[in-house]
Design a protein around this motif. Structure first.
Motif, PDB file in Angstrom:
ATOM      1  N   LEU A 101      36.884  -8.717 -46.829  1.00 50.98           N
ATOM      2  CA  LEU A 101      37.903  -9.723 -46.954  1.00 50.98           C
ATOM      3  C   LEU A 101      37.922 -10.520 -46.041  1.00 50.98           C
ATOM      4  O   LEU A 101      37.676 -11.893 -45.340  1.00 50.98           O
ATOM      5  N   PHE A 160      43.908  -8.382 -41.687  1.00 49.16           N
ATOM      6  CA  PHE A 160      44.169  -8.218 -43.055  1.00 49.16           C
ATOM      7  C   PHE A 160      44.966  -6.921 -42.654  1.00 49.16           C
ATOM      8  O   PHE A 160      43.504  -6.088 -41.990  1.00 49.16           O
ATOM      9  N   ALA A 167      47.534 -10.022 -46.485  1.00 51.89           N
ATOM     10  CA  ALA A 167      46.581 -10.375 -45.696  1.00 51.89           C
ATOM     11  C   ALA A 167      47.981 -11.472 -45.037  1.00 51.89           C
ATOM     12  O   ALA A 167      48.920 -12.492 -45.658  1.00 51.89           O
ATOM     13  N   VAL A 220      42.975 -14.386 -52.794  1.00 52.18           N
ATOM     14  CA  VAL A 220      42.272 -12.760 -52.566  1.00 52.18           C
ATOM     15  C   VAL A 220      41.662 -11.833 -53.282  1.00 52.18           C
ATOM     16  O   VAL A 220      40.360 -11.729 -53.282  1.00 52.18           O
TER      17      VAL A 220
END
Length: 83
Positions: free
Chosen positions: A10, A19, A32, A49
């Motif tokens: 991510l 995150f 997030a 996401v």
């Protein structure tokens, strides 16, 4: 997969976000926090996401993902409410 692997994916695919990942195997909870979510609807935030993890979801490496998204201001308010 491990939480640190999901976090690294991510972080490499969505700029300017922090995150917090929990879970194991193919089931994860993602929190997030970032400016990237400013002005986006809840659905658009989720899509951002999910799209960052689309290859892993398609391959089955990730199966069940729960996502909560916050702007930095929303995260600050959430943190204050839990104290």
């Amino acid at each position: 997969m491990q939480p640190h692997e999901v976090k690294a994916l991510l972080e490499s695919r969505i700029d300017g976000c922090q995150f917090h990942i929990q879970g194991e195997g193919c089931n994860f909870q993602v929190i997030a926090v970032g400016d990237a979510f400013e002005g986006l609807s809840p659905v658009k935030r989720q899509q951002l996401v999910y799209s960052a993890l689309s290859d892993e979801i398609a391959s089955g490496a990730l199966h069940a993902i729960s996502i909560k998204t916050y702007t930095p201001a929303q995260w600050q308010t959430a943190a204050e409410n839990t104290q």
